[in-house]
Scaffold this active site. Structure first.
Site, PDB file in Angstrom:
ATOM      1  N   GLU A 172       0.800  -1.225   0.000  1.00  0.00           N
ATOM      2  CA  GLU A 172       0.000   0.000   0.000  1.00  0.00           C
ATOM      3  C   GLU A 172       0.831   1.272   0.000  1.00  0.00           C
ATOM      4  O   GLU A 172       0.465   2.256  -0.649  1.00  0.00           O
ATOM      5  CB  GLU A 172      -0.932   0.063   1.223  1.00  0.00           C
ATOM      6  CG  GLU A 172      -1.847  -1.119   1.372  1.00  0.00           C
ATOM      7  CD  GLU A 172      -1.319  -2.093   2.381  1.00  0.00           C
ATOM      8  OE1 GLU A 172      -0.134  -2.447   2.290  1.00  0.00           O
ATOM      9  OE2 GLU A 172      -2.086  -2.513   3.271  1.00  0.00           O
ATOM     10  N   ASP A 197      -1.708  -5.206   3.832  1.00  0.00           N
ATOM     11  CA  ASP A 197      -1.815  -5.486   5.268  1.00  0.00           C
ATOM     12  C   ASP A 197      -2.662  -6.733   5.545  1.00  0.00           C
ATOM     13  O   ASP A 197      -3.609  -7.027   4.809  1.00  0.00           O
ATOM     14  CB  ASP A 197      -2.423  -4.282   5.992  1.00  0.00           C
ATOM     15  CG  ASP A 197      -1.436  -3.130   6.109  1.00  0.00           C
ATOM     16  OD1 ASP A 197      -0.241  -3.352   5.867  1.00  0.00           O
ATOM     17  OD2 ASP A 197      -1.866  -1.999   6.424  1.00  0.00           O
ATOM     18  N   ASP A 199      -5.280  -7.807   7.079  1.00  0.00           N
ATOM     19  CA  ASP A 199      -6.609  -7.680   7.656  1.00  0.00           C
ATOM     20  C   ASP A 199      -7.634  -7.595   6.533  1.00  0.00           C
ATOM     21  O   ASP A 199      -7.290  -7.691   5.353  1.00  0.00           O
ATOM     22  CB  ASP A 199      -6.697  -6.468   8.595  1.00  0.00           C
ATOM     23  CG  ASP A 199      -6.291  -5.164   7.909  1.00  0.00           C
ATOM     24  OD1 ASP A 199      -6.210  -5.137   6.667  1.00  0.00           O
ATOM     25  OD2 ASP A 199      -6.065  -4.161   8.620  1.00  0.00           O
ATOM     26  N   GLU A 205      -9.355  -5.101   5.311  1.00  0.00           N
ATOM     27  CA  GLU A 205      -9.162  -3.994   4.377  1.00  0.00           C
ATOM     28  C   GLU A 205      -7.995  -4.280   3.440  1.00  0.00           C
ATOM     29  O   GLU A 205      -8.067  -4.022   2.240  1.00  0.00           O
ATOM     30  CB  GLU A 205      -8.926  -2.695   5.149  1.00  0.00           C
ATOM     31  CG  GLU A 205      -9.018  -1.476   4.266  1.00  0.00           C
ATOM     32  CD  GLU A 205      -9.146  -0.190   5.065  1.00  0.00           C
ATOM     33  OE1 GLU A 205      -9.320   0.850   4.438  1.00  0.00           O
ATOM     34  OE2 GLU A 205      -9.072  -0.240   6.305  1.00  0.00           O
ATOM     35  N   TYR A 208       2.326  -5.632  13.300  1.00  0.00           N
ATOM     36  CA  TYR A 208       1.144  -4.971  12.756  1.00  0.00           C
ATOM     37  C   TYR A 208       0.289  -4.392  13.881  1.00  0.00           C
ATOM     38  O   TYR A 208       0.048  -5.048  14.895  1.00  0.00           O
ATOM     39  CB  TYR A 208       0.320  -5.964  11.932  1.00  0.00           C
ATOM     40  CG  TYR A 208      -0.747  -5.301  11.106  1.00  0.00           C
ATOM     41  CD1 TYR A 208      -0.441  -4.250  10.245  1.00  0.00           C
ATOM     42  CD2 TYR A 208      -2.064  -5.725  11.190  1.00  0.00           C
ATOM     43  CE1 TYR A 208      -1.415  -3.644   9.483  1.00  0.00           C
ATOM     44  CE2 TYR A 208      -3.053  -5.121  10.416  1.00  0.00           C
ATOM     45  CZ  TYR A 208      -2.727  -4.089   9.574  1.00  0.00           C
ATOM     46  OH  TYR A 208      -3.693  -3.481   8.813  1.00  0.00           O
ATOM     47  N   ARG A 263      -2.901  -3.174  13.900  1.00  0.00           N
ATOM     48  CA  ARG A 263      -4.359  -3.353  13.969  1.00  0.00           C
ATOM     49  C   ARG A 263      -4.633  -4.799  14.349  1.00  0.00           C
ATOM     50  O   ARG A 263      -4.639  -5.686  13.506  1.00  0.00           O
ATOM     51  CB  ARG A 263      -5.017  -2.991  12.636  1.00  0.00           C
ATOM     52  CG  ARG A 263      -4.915  -1.511  12.307  1.00  0.00           C
ATOM     53  CD  ARG A 263      -5.709  -1.129  11.070  1.00  0.00           C
ATOM     54  NE  ARG A 263      -5.572   0.284  10.806  1.00  0.00           N
ATOM     55  CZ  ARG A 263      -4.658   0.821   9.997  1.00  0.00           C
ATOM     56  NH1 ARG A 263      -3.815   0.022   9.365  1.00  0.00           N
ATOM     57  NH2 ARG A 263      -4.575   2.125   9.821  1.00  0.00           N
ATOM     58  N   HIS A 274      -3.180 -13.067  14.152  1.00  0.00           N
ATOM     59  CA  HIS A 274      -2.317 -11.916  14.398  1.00  0.00           C
ATOM     60  C   HIS A 274      -1.618 -12.057  15.745  1.00  0.00           C
ATOM     61  O   HIS A 274      -2.036 -12.832  16.595  1.00  0.00           O
ATOM     62  CB  HIS A 274      -3.127 -10.624  14.382  1.00  0.00           C
ATOM     63  CG  HIS A 274      -3.669 -10.277  13.038  1.00  0.00           C
ATOM     64  ND1 HIS A 274      -4.455  -9.172  12.816  1.00  0.00           N
ATOM     65  CD2 HIS A 274      -3.540 -10.886  11.838  1.00  0.00           C
ATOM     66  CE1 HIS A 274      -4.790  -9.123  11.545  1.00  0.00           C
ATOM     67  NE2 HIS A 274      -4.255 -10.147  10.935  1.00  0.00           N
TER      68      HIS A 274
END
Length: 771
Positions: A8, A81, A83, A85, A311, A313, A357
């Site tokens: 990203e 990432d 997750d 999103e 990470y 989140r 995670h």
């Protein structure tokens, strides 16, 4: 032939490129490349809620470069990432580049050489369940936002918005405010005594509070949560004090309890945001921005870009065995073997946490906060140290404490005083600099009590009563609102910061002394939504929706069913509201101000720009005033500007219009002279002064008072401090990497520096700062 890796952000691309080497080309998509269109619903409700994704305006060039770079590649690796999103971003990228070239999905929770290379050795495929969970969230949010916002425009005021989750957060703030307004303080008293042993050679005294009188506690807490007080007023307290003075006392008991305090678990997203808010004063948005940068990579000389944390989140407190081993080695070397628990601790995540995670932790044992401090900004260092200390503390032995309670009674056992002290016998995890303190969860003080034997007679040397009042529940801070959202199951790690920033940006809440207060507009919008859409902004319903999104991700529920089940009842309520709801506006508030034109009373009224003062004789009399003008005059804040009207000689006062603050004659409406507020800084091109102005769209800038003869202007706030490098007459304040810096106005000069605390105070005291 090279392979293409897509991530990203440029910072993440730089870090990964350093790890993978010359066989890979790393490309940054700069976030999402596709989304629902901004100017329409973008969801075909009649055709199974099919979303209409388009290339985000402004991203056409990036998509073109992406397609060009994907040609003639051996393989394409999507490393966004780990997750929902990130999965959705990867899915949209795959749609643009899949052209007979193998496309793989790689995920890693830390950007370290080992983690990244291991992920590329074992690539997988896109997780369509994650994609559909994110798509369901996006469609639900779009259906709510694009349906409720027009309703608010039509029934309340143009420019408003509502959201599926942000409206629930607003409801929490409004309901807390109403609890505070409805709260009735209750008076109560406590009694404190000072006792001594009476030894003239070695006097010893202790302070203790009255705990019990006869068969009643001074403060009794019932099972139903209600608190009862023995001493409800001064007269009762004074009468009891007189009784207590006449009694004889002894140290009746000494209670000693050994206990341990376990270390806190490592950070997850919500706890990181809470601690950063409490300890560093960071907003949730700022915390996540800095954490993202620490995760993606910080430039370190001779090493390149290094990802310093895992990470950020996550809702899991899981820690990899490898990380636990290096943490144990670090603890033994820096604190000693006594600080190591026999086995690495294991913490239990909350129900529904994504255990794939890890918790938020440092990635390298050798990159201690002090070793990398010189490469980090002040904010980056503060957050990194917070994460480091918490992780190391989480892997250490519990603290060993000893609490001692002295119980003092009178001879008849009718009165009992108590005092408690706590001694740290072994600090354990507290040595790591963790935020946990001895008195955080306890009312007892961190003190050692004097050595007095049981049964020793004591003299009462002083006795006094103290008045108290029960307090209403506190307003939410960023930390407590995030905690409440998490506890109630509202939102997920990636959404907390957005929720908090959105309700502030929409002017539904304001922050005063770090606490959220709902605005009048926020209360109005909340009450309308609660009345017409009670289920939509019900806390339990919203939490249930989050659980259903989790079930979609786990493959146990179909996204289309979730959306259909939601939209049917919602559409029915929406149609009824549009049909039957009358236009809503707040009630007029009476004032004791009389209209200077017709003599009728004036009221505070609602308008498109907020509250204003208007004559009750409207429409015959159309006299109005700005509300802030009256507030300023009533509070006496208008005086002291130091400016005199150059037309009539009267003092000038500060007023506000839709374009910002300005100086106006205090004799208005007799004298209508106005002028802009000067910064007190000379224009670098002539002898004029720089003044604050606003564009028609509301953006602030500073320009010369001799405009249009002098065209000098700057978007950045000027500071009356000459540049030490080139001698330019002033510096300006700029935003850089989430902080403010001072920079030279001369574009050819490279001087810049951080703003010190002393300079911040000087800025507040400057003319612009006071305004």
């Amino acid at each position: 032939m090279k392979s293409l890796v897509v991530v990203e952000s440029p910072a993440k691309a730089k870090t990964i490129n350093k790890i993978l080497g010359k066989d890979y080309e790393v490309f940054a998509s700069i976030g999402h490349i596709k989304d629902l269109p901004e100017n329409e619903l973008g969801v075909d409700v009649e055709n199974n809620f099919t979303p209409k994704y388009i290339i985000i305006p402004g991203k056409e060039k990036i998509v073109k470069e992406l397609k060009k770079n994907a040609k003639n590649k051996k393989a394409i690796f999507l490393a966004t990432d780990p997750d929902r999103e990130g999965e959705a971003i990867a899915w949209h990228i795959a749609e643009e580049v899949k052209d007979g070239i193998p496309v793989y999905r790689v995920t890693f929770n830390e950007i370290t050489e080992k983690a990244v290379k291991e992920a590329f050795k074992n690539p997988g495929s896109l997780d369509i369940n994650k994609v559909e969970a994110q798509q369901a969230r996006r469609i639900l949010d779009r259906l709510v936002g694009y349906s409720l916002s027009p309703l608010l425009w039509k029934k309340v005021k143009r420019g408003l918005s509502a959201g599926r989750v942000q409206s629930v957060a607003l409801r929490l703030v409004v309901e807390r405010e109403r609890e505070i307004e409805a709260f009735k303080p209750e008076e109560y008293w406590t009694i404190e005594g000072i006792f001594d042993t009476g030894d003239s050679e070695n006097p010893v005294s202790i302070t203790a509070k009255l705990y019990r009188y006869k068969d009643r506690l001074v403060i009794e807490r019932a099972k139903d949560g209600k608190t009862n007080f023995l001493l409800k007023d001064k007269a009762t307290a004074d009468a009891l004090i007189e009784e207590l003075r006449a009694k004889n006392y002894i140290l009746a008991e000494q209670e000693r309890k050994k206990r341990k305090r376990n270390p806190p678990p490592p950070f997850i997203t919500s706890t990181l945001q809470q601690e950063a808010a409490k300890r560093l004063g960071f907003t949730a948005k700022k915390t996540m921005l800095i954490a993202q940068q620490l995760y993606e990579g910080i430039e370190i000389p001779d090493e390149g870009s290094i990802g310093l944390i895992t990470y950020m989140r996550t809702d899991s407190v899981r820690v990899s065995p490898e990380a636990q081993q290096w943490a144990r080695k670090y603890i033994e070397e820096n604190f000693g073997k006594d600080y190591l628990p026999p086995e690495p601790p294991h913490y239990k995540s909350k129900k529904g946490a994504q255990e794939a995670h890890e918790a938020i932790r440092p990635t390298y044992v050798e990159k201690t906060p002090e070793k990398v401090k010189k490469f980090l900004s002040k904010d980056h260092y503060a957050l990194y140290k917070l994460i480091w200390d918490r992780f190391i503390a989480s892997q250490m032995a519990p603290a060993q404490l000893e609490s001692t309670t002295y119980i003092i009674r009178d001879i008849d056992d009718s009165a009992e005083f108590r005092t408690t002290g706590t001694v740290i016998k072994f600090p354990g995890f507290l040595r790591a600099g963790s935020e946990e303190q001895i008195t955080n969860d306890d009312s007892e003080e961190d003190l050692q009590l004097p050595d007095i034997p049981e049964g020793k007679g004591l003299n009462l040397s002083e006795l006094k009563g103290s008045q108290h009042f029960t307090q209403p529940p506190p307003r939410y801070t960023e930390a407590t609102l995030v905690k409440t959202l998490e506890e109630r199951g509202i939102g997920r790690p990636s959404t907390y910061a957005t929720i908090l920033s959105t309700i502030q940006e929409r002017k539904y809440v304001t922050k005063v002394d770090g606490r959220f207060i709902p605005s009048e507009l926020g209360i109005l919008v909340n009450d309308l939504l609660v009345e017409r859409f009670p289920e939509l902004i019900d806390v339990g319903f919203t939490a249930k929706m989050e659980e259903e999104l989790d079930e979609i991700e786990e493959g146990r529920l179909k996204w289309l069913k979730v959306v259909k089940d939601f939209y049917g009842p919602f559409k029915k309520d929406l149609d009824e509201a549009l049909k039957n709801l009358q236009k809503i506006k707040p009630q007029d508030i009476p004032t004791d101000i009389l209209c200077e034109k017709c003599g009728l009373p004036m009221v505070i009224r609602w308008g498109r720009h907020g509250r204003f003062i208007a004559c009750t004789g409207y429409p015959k009399c159309k006299n109005t005033r700005a509300l802030e003008e009256n507030r300023v005059q009533e509070k006496g804040e208008a005086a002291g500007t130091g400016e005199m009207c150059d037309k009539c000689g009267s003092p000038m006062i500060i007023k506000r219009s839709r374009y910002g603050k300005f100086l106006a004659c205090s004799r208005y409406p007799e004298c209508k002279n106005t002028k802009p507020i000067s910064s007190g800084i000379k224009c670098p091109l002539d002898d004029g002064e720089l003044i604050e102005r606003r564009t028609k769209k509301g953006r602030t800038f500073w320009s010369c008072s001799h405009y249009p003869e002098c065209k000098f202007a700057t978007w950045h706030r000027p500071v009356s401090e000459p540049c030490p490098d080139c001698g330019a007459s002033f510096l300006v304040i700029k935003n850089q990497n989430s902080k403010k810096i001072l920079q030279c106005i001369n574009e050819n000069c490279k001087f810049q520096k951080d703003i010190t605390s002393e300079e911040k105070q000087k800025l507040k005291e400057s003319p612009a700062g006071k305004q």
